[in-house]
Design an enzyme around this catalytic site. Structure first.
Site, PDB file in Angstrom:
ATOM      1  N   ASP A   1       0.844  -1.199   0.000  1.00  0.00           N
ATOM      2  CA  ASP A   1       0.000   0.000   0.000  1.00  0.00           C
ATOM      3  C   ASP A   1       0.880   1.249   0.000  1.00  0.00           C
ATOM      4  O   ASP A   1       0.701   2.168   0.799  1.00  0.00           O
ATOM      5  CB  ASP A   1      -0.951   0.005   1.203  1.00  0.00           C
ATOM      6  CG  ASP A   1      -1.928   1.186   1.174  1.00  0.00           C
ATOM      7  OD1 ASP A   1      -2.252   1.663   0.064  1.00  0.00           O
ATOM      8  OD2 ASP A   1      -2.363   1.638   2.260  1.00  0.00           O
TER       9      ASP A   1
ATOM     10  N   ARG B   1       4.657  12.065  11.203  1.00  0.00           N
ATOM     11  CA  ARG B   1       3.299  12.108  10.639  1.00  0.00           C
ATOM     12  C   ARG B   1       2.579  10.852  11.100  1.00  0.00           C
ATOM     13  O   ARG B   1       2.886   9.743  10.677  1.00  0.00           O
ATOM     14  CB  ARG B   1       3.358  12.153   9.113  1.00  0.00           C
ATOM     15  CG  ARG B   1       1.990  12.076   8.434  1.00  0.00           C
ATOM     16  CD  ARG B   1       2.180  11.880   6.935  1.00  0.00           C
ATOM     17  NE  ARG B   1       0.941  11.780   6.201  1.00  0.00           N
ATOM     18  CZ  ARG B   1       0.259  10.644   6.004  1.00  0.00           C
ATOM     19  NH1 ARG B   1       0.698   9.514   6.522  1.00  0.00           N
ATOM     20  NH2 ARG B   1      -0.846  10.640   5.301  1.00  0.00           N
TER      21      ARG B   1
ATOM     22  N   ASP C   1      -0.133   8.428  10.938  1.00  0.00           N
ATOM     23  CA  ASP C   1      -1.011   8.053   9.842  1.00  0.00           C
ATOM     24  C   ASP C   1      -2.372   7.577  10.351  1.00  0.00           C
ATOM     25  O   ASP C   1      -2.457   6.852  11.342  1.00  0.00           O
ATOM     26  CB  ASP C   1      -0.325   6.942   9.040  1.00  0.00           C
ATOM     27  CG  ASP C   1      -1.145   6.474   7.861  1.00  0.00           C
ATOM     28  OD1 ASP C   1      -1.319   7.260   6.911  1.00  0.00           O
ATOM     29  OD2 ASP C   1      -1.617   5.320   7.888  1.00  0.00           O
TER      30      ASP C   1
ATOM     31  N   GLU D   1      -2.506  13.069  10.467  1.00  0.00           N
ATOM     32  CA  GLU D   1      -3.192  12.876   9.188  1.00  0.00           C
ATOM     33  C   GLU D   1      -4.670  12.648   9.481  1.00  0.00           C
ATOM     34  O   GLU D   1      -5.094  11.550   9.834  1.00  0.00           O
ATOM     35  CB  GLU D   1      -2.618  11.680   8.425  1.00  0.00           C
ATOM     36  CG  GLU D   1      -3.165  11.601   7.009  1.00  0.00           C
ATOM     37  CD  GLU D   1      -3.568  10.199   6.557  1.00  0.00           C
ATOM     38  OE1 GLU D   1      -3.913  10.040   5.378  1.00  0.00           O
ATOM     39  OE2 GLU D   1      -3.589   9.276   7.405  1.00  0.00           O
TER      40      GLU D   1
ATOM     41  N   ASP E   1      -1.413  11.102  -2.304  1.00  0.00           N
ATOM     42  CA  ASP E   1      -2.722  10.463  -2.344  1.00  0.00           C
ATOM     43  C   ASP E   1      -3.596  11.100  -3.422  1.00  0.00           C
ATOM     44  O   ASP E   1      -3.185  12.003  -4.142  1.00  0.00           O
ATOM     45  CB  ASP E   1      -3.400  10.584  -0.984  1.00  0.00           C
ATOM     46  CG  ASP E   1      -3.904   9.249  -0.464  1.00  0.00           C
ATOM     47  OD1 ASP E   1      -4.202   8.373  -1.299  1.00  0.00           O
ATOM     48  OD2 ASP E   1      -3.998   9.088   0.756  1.00  0.00           O
TER      49      ASP E   1
END
Length: 612
Positions: free
Chosen positions: A116, A257, A259, A301, A369
């Site tokens: 991913d 970050r 997620d 995020e 993204d």
């Protein structure tokens, strides 16, 4: 007690009582809290002296990341420079871009074909072998710090890969490790979850559970079947993930970050999104950072509407994330490009401008993204704009399906039943550079470059930290080669994740080239931005009416400076009204003097008008 130990004890004393109270509220396990406390000390002691020195500097200046001279760039390591050593060799290029914050997209070990994009982590303490080693990471972060560059990485909290050691042992039936995930031997409880929990990827990964034939159990998989959700109701999961976090922080990471943070707490009978326990966990992580590594920032995020995003800042007394993504504004920016209408963007800028100045957003035109169309359709409905038809229009325009469209993008996660889909594409291709170059249309190419620069100027005008996607500074176009790669062809996000084209960067000094116009133009804008306090985070910001729905007007005021920023989101020439008092201005971009209360703007024009 040494001076070093005194520093730790002072920080711990400041947060201990609240940290223990929150931990016990969640877990009611004093032994596990005791273990956590002792490990915090161990990770603090393992932190290098240079990082401790940096922590001390940032403790004295806690708002160091809120200045107007920070410019970010996000990149995939392999696409940008092959590996970590390659990135280290390109730091001079990043400095030439005026970048002092780099977001390295996921680089921890993941299984090939089930990664991913790197978000299915199989080992939190190992770099993907083709990208390098942990020693290479430390070398890179040290070199970055020597050049004044901060490093951001993704910490994937919500799940692990099915190849992670915990998952492998859980699949074997080891109870301790099954308890780190959500395992069920029949479908009765998963069925109850499915009644209230939305699907993230209804077309490519329907449902929230996966049946494991060899294990005879269902496991919760919110995102993809090979990403198993971690069970944060288990204190062992929280503790071990904190240790992973601190291990990575000690490698020199400045910004973590976190997620998919809204998803990390699961509760039967809820939508498993934004639950109160999530905020408890993030608050604990903030305090743990301030105890062990206060120079490290938390970037959340949270890809949701503003009212659900803002709570992740916490409060002034009990802060959570240092920074959050300005997701809604990004999507609305492309809505404004496709419609030539800034009314919704103006509304959202008004909302953001009213938020406390302590809140720091990361602003961007695109990221790794897709672009999702989570717009304010209730507000748009007053103009007869319905959700389904409008999403179709946006996607048709930005994929070049409408005759007058200049954009070239592709759909992501298209659902034929609902008609819903998201959008992919590089900034240059969505602005028309790809189409104009292909057709050899010089006038259209010039217009596309103007639109691209106008959007970057708009991004740099917003309060917070602007982040450029690697390649946008030289007009990199869509990469269609993923269609021929079996591991990627089903994921159109690879359209805008192509390898950095160093040959394009090599043209950045070629006078009159697209690359020179963009690179020089963005550099000029950033030079202006960091030279004027009116762009400081603590400036007063508001929008004003230009009396034209295609032109956005923003005012920034600080001290004796006042900036009127104007952005024409249409290709047509406009005569627009400045803020109500008119006056004499200097355009910081062109240098020309402007007088009066009206201004003639070319299509896709931008003005930064300064009044002292």
């Amino acid at each position: 007690m040494s001076v070093t130990e005194e520093v730790f004890q002072k920080r711990l004393q400041k947060h201990h009582d609240e940290l223990r109270w929150l931990y016990m509220e969640l877990y009611k396990n004093n032994d596990m809290f005791g273990e956590l406390s002792s490990q915090l000390y161990e990770y603090f002691m393992q932190r290098s002296q240079s990082l401790k020195d940096l922590d001390a500097v940032r403790e004295k200046e806690p708002d160091w990341y809120k200045k107007n001279d920070i410019l970010g760039m996000m990149m995939y390591i392999d696409n940008f420079a092959g590996n970590l050593k390659g990135v280290e060799s390109k730091l001079d290029y990043l400095k030439e871009c005026q970048v002092n914050y780099i977001h390295l997209m996921p680089f921890l070990d993941t299984p090939k074909g089930r990664s991913d994009g790197g978000y299915a982590v199989s080992d939190f303490r190992k770099v993907q072998p083709e990208l390098g080693t942990m020693e290479d990471l430390e070398s890179l972060t040290q070199s970055c710090h020597e050049k004044g560059i901060n490093v951001c990485m993704d910490f994937v909290m919500n799940h692990t890969s099915e190849d992670h050691e915990w998952a492998v042992r859980a699949r074997r039936g080891e109870g301790e490790y099954m308890g780190r995930y959500f395992f069920y031997d029949n479908y009765s409880i998963p069925a109850e979850y499915e009644k209230t929990v939305p699907q993230v990827f209804p077309t490519t990964a329907p449902g929230n559970f996966t049946w494991l034939q060899e294990a005879g159990h269902f496991v919760m998989t919110t995102f993809y079947p090979y990403q198993w959700d971690l069970n944060y109701q288990n204190p062992r999961v929280f503790n071990e993930m904190v240790y992973n976090f601190l291990y990575l922080a000690n490698k020199g990471i400045d910004v973590m970050r976190i997620d998919a943070v809204p998803y990390i707490w699961k509760e039967l009978g809820t939508d498993c999104r934004n639950l109160p326990q999530v905020h408890t966990i993030v608050r604990m992580m903030r305090m743990i950072c301030e105890i062990v590594c206060p120079g490290v920032l938390l970037l959340g995020e949270v890809v949701m509407e503003p009212e659900k995003v803002v709570p992740y800042f916490g409060t002034v007394d009990k802060p959570e994330c240092h920074m959050l993504y300005n997701v809604t504004t990004m999507a609305t920016t492309w809505h404004s490009v496709a419609t030539r209408d800034v009314r919704l963007l103006k509304l959202q800028m008004e909302i953001v401008s009213r938020l406390p100045k302590e809140y720091v957003f990361l602003n961007y035109l695109r990221c790794h993204d897709d672009i999702g169309w989570g717009l304010d359709y209730v507000w748009l409905m007053q103009f007869g704009i319905g959700e389904v038809s409008h999403k179709k229009y946006l996607n048709d325009f930005l994929t070049g399906q409408i005759p007058d469209s200049f954009a070239r993008g592709e759909l992501y996660n298209s659902d034929p039943t609902s008609g819903d889909a998201r959008l992919c594409g590089t900034t240059a291709s969505l602005c028309g550079i790809e189409k104009a170059a292909y057709e050899g249309n010089e006038a259209a190419l010039e217009q596309a470059v103007k639109l691209d620069l106008m959007l970057h100027a708009y991004m740099l005008t917003q309060s917070g930290i602007p982040v450029i996607y690697s390649g946008d500074e030289v007009g990199q176009q869509n990469d269609y080669s993923y269609h021929n790669e079996p591991d990627r062809w089903g994921d159109s996000r690879y359209l805008h994740r192509g390898k950095f084209q160093w040959d394009l960067a090599g043209r950045r000094a070629d006078k009159g080239s697209v690359q020179e116009k963009l690179f020089t133009g963005i550099n000029q804008l950033e030079n202006i931005r960091k030279s004027h306090t009116v762009f400081d985070t603590n400036a007063d910001v508001w929008v004003f009416d230009t009396w034209d729905d295609a032109v956005l007007g923003i005012v920034r005021a600080h001290g004796n400076e006042k900036l009127a920023a104007l952005f024409n989101f249409s290709e047509f020439n406009k005569t627009v009204h400045l803020d109500e008092d008119g006056g004499r201005y200097t355009d910081l971009i062109s240098g020309r003097k402007v007088e009066g209360a009206e201004l003639d703007m070319p299509g896709y024009g931008v003005n930064w008008l300064l009044k002292k």
